[in-house]
Design an enzyme around this catalytic site. Sequence first.
Site, PDB file in Angstrom:
ATOM      1  N   ASP A  38       0.832  -1.207   0.000  1.00 10.26           N
ATOM      2  CA  ASP A  38       0.000   0.000   0.000  1.00 10.26           C
ATOM      3  C   ASP A  38       0.870   1.262   0.000  1.00 10.26           C
ATOM      4  O   ASP A  38       1.987   1.252   0.522  1.00 10.26           O
ATOM      5  CB  ASP A  38      -0.914  -0.012   1.230  1.00 10.26           C
ATOM      6  N   ASN A  86     -10.970  -2.351  -5.603  1.00 12.81           N
ATOM      7  CA  ASN A  86     -10.160  -1.399  -6.375  1.00 12.81           C
ATOM      8  C   ASN A  86     -10.774  -1.037  -7.733  1.00 12.81           C
ATOM      9  O   ASN A  86     -10.350  -0.077  -8.382  1.00 12.81           O
ATOM     10  CB  ASN A  86      -8.720  -1.905  -6.570  1.00 12.81           C
TER      11      ASN A  86
HETATM   12  C1  IPE Z   1      -5.388  -2.592  -0.300  1.00 18.57           C
HETATM   13  O1  IPE Z   1      -5.059  -1.276  -0.478  1.00 18.57           O
HETATM   14  C2  IPE Z   1      -5.376  -3.308  -1.635  1.00 18.57           C
HETATM   15  C3  IPE Z   1      -4.069  -3.467  -2.241  1.00 18.57           C
HETATM   16  C4  IPE Z   1      -2.922  -3.170  -1.679  1.00 18.57           C
HETATM   17  C5  IPE Z   1      -4.072  -4.043  -3.545  1.00 18.57           C
HETATM   18  P1  IPE Z   1      -6.180  -0.154  -0.660  1.00 18.57           P
HETATM   19  O2  IPE Z   1      -5.427   1.114  -0.847  1.00 18.57           O
HETATM   20  O3  IPE Z   1      -7.132  -0.533  -1.727  1.00 18.57           O
HETATM   21  O4  IPE Z   1      -6.916  -0.205   0.745  1.00 18.57           O
HETATM   22  P2  IPE Z   1      -7.808   0.880   1.463  1.00 18.57           P
HETATM   23  O5  IPE Z   1      -8.769   1.438   0.453  1.00 18.57           O
HETATM   24  O6  IPE Z   1      -6.881   1.951   1.972  1.00 18.57           O
HETATM   25  O7  IPE Z   1      -8.469   0.156   2.590  1.00 18.57           O
HETATM   26  C1  IPE Z   2      -1.413   0.275  -3.467  1.00 11.54           C
HETATM   27  O1  IPE Z   2      -1.179   1.653  -3.460  1.00 11.54           O
HETATM   28  C2  IPE Z   2      -1.583  -0.273  -4.864  1.00 11.54           C
HETATM   29  C3  IPE Z   2      -2.938  -0.712  -5.204  1.00 11.54           C
HETATM   30  C4  IPE Z   2      -3.974  -0.710  -4.418  1.00 11.54           C
HETATM   31  C5  IPE Z   2      -3.126  -1.189  -6.554  1.00 11.54           C
HETATM   32  P1  IPE Z   2      -2.376   2.683  -3.481  1.00 11.54           P
HETATM   33  O2  IPE Z   2      -2.700   3.013  -4.907  1.00 11.54           O
HETATM   34  O3  IPE Z   2      -3.505   2.193  -2.665  1.00 11.54           O
HETATM   35  O4  IPE Z   2      -1.677   3.942  -2.797  1.00 11.54           O
HETATM   36  P2  IPE Z   2      -2.379   4.944  -1.777  1.00 11.54           P
HETATM   37  O5  IPE Z   2      -2.900   4.129  -0.643  1.00 11.54           O
HETATM   38  O6  IPE Z   2      -3.449   5.639  -2.536  1.00 11.54           O
HETATM   39  O7  IPE Z   2      -1.263   5.837  -1.355  1.00 11.54           O
HETATM   40 MG    MG Z   3      -4.005   2.427  -0.701  1.00 14.04          MG
END
Ligand code: IPE
Ligand code: IPE
Ligand code: MG
Length: 259
Positions: A38, A86
């Site tokens: 994340d 997502n």
């Molecule tokens: C969790 O991260 C999913 C992945 C790392 C693929 P998110 O960024 O989607 O999670 P939330 O929305 O902060 O809970």
């Molecule tokens: C994790 O990074 C990757 C995926 C969920 C695909 P994020 O895209 O969730 O990054 P933040 O949480 O917005 O910083």
């Molecule tokens: Mg995230």
Amino acid sequence: MQRDEEKLGRYFVNPPDDISLASVDLDHLPRHISLIMDGNGRWATSRGLDRSEGHVAGVKALRETITASVRLGIDVLTAYAFSTENWRRPQHEVDLLMHLFATTLVRELPLFERENVRLVFLGDLEALPRQTKEVFEEGLNETAAHTGMTLGLAVNYGSRAEMVRAARTLAAKVSDGTMSIDDIDADAFSDELYTTGLPDPELLIRTSGEMRLSNYLLWQLAYTEFYVTDTYWPDFGRWDLLRAISSFQSRDRRFGGVK
Ligand code: IPE
Ligand code: IPE
Ligand code: MG
């Protein structure tokens, strides 16, 4: 798992002040490490870059963690790449991620070949764009016979959907008479999950500081040790992996019992 001590030593040279290979007990490594990768977006925006740059940088971090895990002799590494939630992101970000998954996998197949890595996917691949799905299937076929580390990529993965699917499969087996209700136990349920055949994770690492599971491996993480770091995923590297393992090795795992 086999470990090449010489390659291992060469991979972990020039340690930072707080951690080194000597900080971890190589004879008691977690068999299965799982990652919630994340913080790609925050990494990018904090640098004035587009979120997509964060995802590209995140691929490099995953590559390093894969190599470090192979060097250490970890049996199973799983990583959350795209959740069932997502899809709610802007279409252009979803498209970019799907394209990135496909191009990255094609590019990294020689790495999996060289390092004997077997690829598995957790999640419903049917809903993915055709090109991404085809590349994933190619990756599955080309690495199926590999006997080294298993790399599980969770793509279009959601734990609730996974458990509903398992419940339906068991119900169907009962209703067509191939299984009786009494045969439904924790093992039978586990066998219907995407992680069938894999040991439960012993260590879960989440980057970028969020203290939640975001619908990840709710069943499999029942007794997993958690390690949360504020580091954004693209900045996560081999020394962070050692820090997480060192923390894991300091835990007192009781599994509900007393010592
Ligand atoms: C969790 O991260 C999913 C992945 C790392 C693929 P998110 O960024 O989607 O999670 P939330 O929305 O902060 O809970
Ligand atoms: C994790 O990074 C990757 C995926 C969920 C695909 P994020 O895209 O969730 O990054 P933040 O949480 O917005 O910083
Ligand atoms: Mg995230």
